[in-house]
Design a protein around this motif. Structure first.
Motif, PDB file in Angstrom:
ATOM      1  N   ALA A  99      -0.579  -0.831   2.417  1.00 24.99           N
ATOM      2  CA  ALA A  99      -0.749   0.614   2.270  1.00 24.99           C
ATOM      3  C   ALA A  99      -1.790   0.927   1.196  1.00 24.99           C
ATOM      4  O   ALA A  99      -2.624   1.830   1.376  1.00 24.99           O
ATOM      5  CB  ALA A  99       0.588   1.267   1.934  1.00 24.99           C
ATOM      6  N   THR A 102      -5.371   0.431   2.467  1.00 24.22           N
ATOM      7  CA  THR A 102      -5.759   1.231   3.633  1.00 24.22           C
ATOM      8  C   THR A 102      -6.303   2.578   3.157  1.00 24.22           C
ATOM      9  O   THR A 102      -5.590   3.326   2.494  1.00 24.22           O
ATOM     10  CB  THR A 102      -4.554   1.448   4.568  1.00 24.22           C
ATOM     11  N   GLU A 107      -5.245   4.120   9.646  1.00 19.91           N
ATOM     12  CA  GLU A 107      -4.037   3.326   9.808  1.00 19.91           C
ATOM     13  C   GLU A 107      -4.438   1.862   9.834  1.00 19.91           C
ATOM     14  O   GLU A 107      -5.514   1.516  10.319  1.00 19.91           O
ATOM     15  CB  GLU A 107      -3.285   3.697  11.097  1.00 19.91           C
ATOM     16  N   ARG A 138      -0.945   8.982   7.024  1.00 22.86           N
ATOM     17  CA  ARG A 138      -1.371   7.589   6.870  1.00 22.86           C
ATOM     18  C   ARG A 138      -0.243   6.675   7.326  1.00 22.86           C
ATOM     19  O   ARG A 138       0.900   6.821   6.910  1.00 22.86           O
ATOM     20  CB  ARG A 138      -1.678   7.348   5.408  1.00 22.86           C
ATOM     21  N   ALA A 140       0.913   2.539   8.146  1.00 24.07           N
ATOM     22  CA  ALA A 140       0.628   1.099   8.036  1.00 24.07           C
ATOM     23  C   ALA A 140       1.580   0.373   8.957  1.00 24.07           C
ATOM     24  O   ALA A 140       2.775   0.594   8.912  1.00 24.07           O
ATOM     25  CB  ALA A 140       0.820   0.629   6.603  1.00 24.07           C
TER      26      ALA A 140
END
Length: 141
Positions: A99, A102, A107, A138, A140
């Motif tokens: 996370a 990113t 994603e 967002r 992950a």
């Protein structure tokens, strides 16, 4: 965009030796229950474990950490889609690291491929960042 790439090569005979010496202690420390069930059903038990070992090593490298900084073996888990395609899921510190790396508005998608040719097992992991649809949060994976 590519966020990380990792690869690892594992010796199947070495993993077989570790399994023979340490058995459940090794299995339970490194592999999830799903990974253990998959490996124990296979003809080549050690080869199946070796591929998953290599995948975990490769994933940790793609995350940019290697197996340090709080990452645990079980934070990375290989399973298979119905088609047989391997997939990598991350939890715990590995998910937190994913996370953090990113970018906002993207994603993360983890791609993994496994292969073996006795006595070697190999894995490649590529972590890709894909733009999210506008207005989405967002994510992950």
């Amino acid at each position: 965009m590519i966020l990380g790439i990792g690869t690892d090569l594992a010796n199947i005979e070495r993993i077989a030796g570790v399994l023979a010496r340490h058995g459940d202690r090794f299995r339970n420390r490194v592999f999830t229950e799903v990974e253990q069930r998959k490996a124990e059903r296979r003809h080549d038990v050690a080869g199946t474990y070796a591929k998953r070992w290599a995948a975990k090593e490769a994933c940790s490298k793609a995350l940019g950490t290697g197996l340090r900084m709080g990452i645990a073996w079980k934070d990375m888990a290989v399973s298979n889609l119905a088609t047989g395609q391997p997939v990598m899921a991350v939890t715990g510190w590995a998910a937190e690291r994913l996370a953090a790396m990113t970018p906002a508005g993207y994603e993360a998608v983890i791609h993994v491929t496994l292969t073996d040719d006795h006595p070697w097992a190999q894995a490649f992991v590529v972590i890709e960042a894909r733009p999210l649809a506008q207005g989405a949060g967002r994510v992950a994976t």
